[in-house]
Motif scaffolding. Structure first.
Motif, PDB file in Angstrom:
ATOM      1  N   ARG A   1       5.563  -4.034  -7.169  1.00 55.91           N
ATOM      2  CA  ARG A   1       5.505  -3.477  -5.746  1.00 55.91           C
ATOM      3  C   ARG A   1       3.943  -4.242  -5.100  1.00 55.91           C
ATOM      4  O   ARG A   1       2.648  -4.545  -6.035  1.00 55.91           O
TER       5      ARG A   1
ATOM      6  N   SER B   1      -1.802  -2.267   1.749  1.00 57.22           N
ATOM      7  CA  SER B   1      -0.949  -0.602   1.952  1.00 57.22           C
ATOM      8  C   SER B   1      -2.777   0.079   1.553  1.00 57.22           C
ATOM      9  O   SER B   1      -3.274  -0.353   0.758  1.00 57.22           O
ATOM     10  N   LYS B   2      -2.532   1.265   0.832  1.00 54.28           N
ATOM     11  CA  LYS B   2      -3.512   2.671   1.285  1.00 54.28           C
ATOM     12  C   LYS B   2      -3.843   2.191   0.038  1.00 54.28           C
ATOM     13  O   LYS B   2      -4.451   2.069  -0.724  1.00 54.28           O
ATOM     14  N   ALA B   3      -2.577   2.274  -1.250  1.00 55.72           N
ATOM     15  CA  ALA B   3      -3.419   1.651  -2.604  1.00 55.72           C
ATOM     16  C   ALA B   3      -3.665   0.440  -3.239  1.00 55.72           C
ATOM     17  O   ALA B   3      -4.833   0.841  -3.759  1.00 55.72           O
TER      18      ALA B   3
ATOM     19  N   GLN C   1      -3.718  -4.761  -7.486  1.00 55.26           N
ATOM     20  CA  GLN C   1      -4.404  -3.705  -9.018  1.00 55.26           C
ATOM     21  C   GLN C   1      -4.168  -4.753 -10.011  1.00 55.26           C
ATOM     22  O   GLN C   1      -5.860  -5.428 -10.152  1.00 55.26           O
TER      23      GLN C   1
ATOM     24  N   HIS D   1      -7.190  -6.081   3.761  1.00 57.56           N
ATOM     25  CA  HIS D   1      -6.834  -4.914   3.511  1.00 57.56           C
ATOM     26  C   HIS D   1      -8.288  -4.275   4.675  1.00 57.56           C
ATOM     27  O   HIS D   1      -8.933  -4.852   4.544  1.00 57.56           O
TER      28      HIS D   1
ATOM     29  N   ALA E   1       1.170  -2.514  -3.992  1.00 54.20           N
ATOM     30  CA  ALA E   1      -0.205  -2.477  -5.070  1.00 54.20           C
ATOM     31  C   ALA E   1       0.067  -2.192  -6.225  1.00 54.20           C
ATOM     32  O   ALA E   1      -1.368  -2.684  -6.648  1.00 54.20           O
ATOM     33  N   ASP E   2       0.495  -2.961  -6.824  1.00 51.50           N
ATOM     34  CA  ASP E   2       0.668  -3.260  -8.460  1.00 51.50           C
ATOM     35  C   ASP E   2       0.480  -4.796  -8.046  1.00 51.50           C
ATOM     36  O   ASP E   2      -1.041  -4.873  -8.835  1.00 51.50           O
TER      37      ASP E   2
ATOM     38  N   ALA F   1      -6.886   1.262  -2.618  1.00 47.94           N
ATOM     39  CA  ALA F   1      -7.883   2.148  -3.420  1.00 47.94           C
ATOM     40  C   ALA F   1      -8.537   1.635  -3.963  1.00 47.94           C
ATOM     41  O   ALA F   1      -9.821   1.381  -4.724  1.00 47.94           O
ATOM     42  N   SER F   2      -7.636   0.487  -4.609  1.00 42.51           N
ATOM     43  CA  SER F   2      -7.919  -0.318  -6.063  1.00 42.51           C
ATOM     44  C   SER F   2      -9.493  -1.733  -5.313  1.00 42.51           C
ATOM     45  O   SER F   2     -10.213  -1.633  -6.352  1.00 42.51           O
TER      46      SER F   2
END
Length: 217
Positions: free
Chosen positions: A106, A146-148, A112, A136, A108-109, A151-152
């Protein structure tokens, strides 16, 4: 100290050189850098990994004495200017493919993992400026990442003690906020502005440039 960031979109011309020089920055954190990129008075340190033919992921350019450092991630470049480590990074965009540079299924992954890899190296810097095309927005609508992923990034900024004066500046696309950023140590007296990346009405890149003037508190 004046620090700029610009995604060159792999392009290079006299107009690109002119914009960089007229912005009068001491250090540039460049991304999607054509291998021909050079401008008088500046040393340019390119990341080792190619992004595409004749294009590198990132570069640090400085008109002050600079010592290149090992890349903290394949899509980043780092250099030492005085007591400060400057890092220019591309972070994964929403449709970035999984592979050696972007690890994970993903988005997000992928973000991160890239941020974690960077943190392993950036934590050791006693003084740090980190920027580039992070793909971002840090506030408001998220359209490139992405929102995730956001956040990272914000968690890493908090851990590193950095603030982002570019976070509320506009993107070249009306109604959106910048995805290109410069983060400086918290407590710095910093002012940021956008530099529209065009010449005679012609776009030089699909990204504008961003410049931060900072005085350490």
């Amino acid at each position: 100290m004046r620090i700029g960031t610009w995604n060159l979109a792999g392009r290079w011309s006299d107009d690109h050189r002119r914009l960089l020089l007229e912005a009068d920055c001491d250090v540039w954190l460049l991304t999607e850098v054509n291998e021909r990129t050079s401008f008088p008075g500046f040393a340019v340190h390119l990341s080792a990994a190619p992004m595409a033919p004749r294009r590198r992921w990132a570069a640090v350019a400085s008109r002050l004495p600079m010592a290149s450092s090992p890349d903290p991630h394949p899509a980043s470049a780092a250099a030492q200017v005085g007591a400060t480590t400057y890092v220019s990074s591309v972070l994964p965009w929403r449709n970035a493919r999984s592979g050696p540079v972007w690890v994970g299924e993903r988005h997000a992954d992928k973000t991160q993992t890239a941020v974690d890899d960077l943190l392993l190296r950036l934590r050791a810097a006693p003084s740090l400026v980190w920027g580039g095309d992070w793909n971002h927005a840090l506030t408001g609508k998220e359209y490139a990442g992405s929102k995730a992923g956001r956040a990272s990034i914000t968690a890493a900024l908090d851990e590193l003690g950095l603030v982002v004066p570019t976070s509320d500046l506009p993107h070249a696309i009306e109604g959106l906020l910048s995805i290109d950023h410069v983060a400086v140590p918290a407590g710095s007296d910093a002012v940021a502005r956008r530099v529209v990346a065009e010449c005679d009405g012609k776009r030089l890149s699909d990204h504008d440039a961003y410049v931060v003037d900072t005085l350490e508190a």
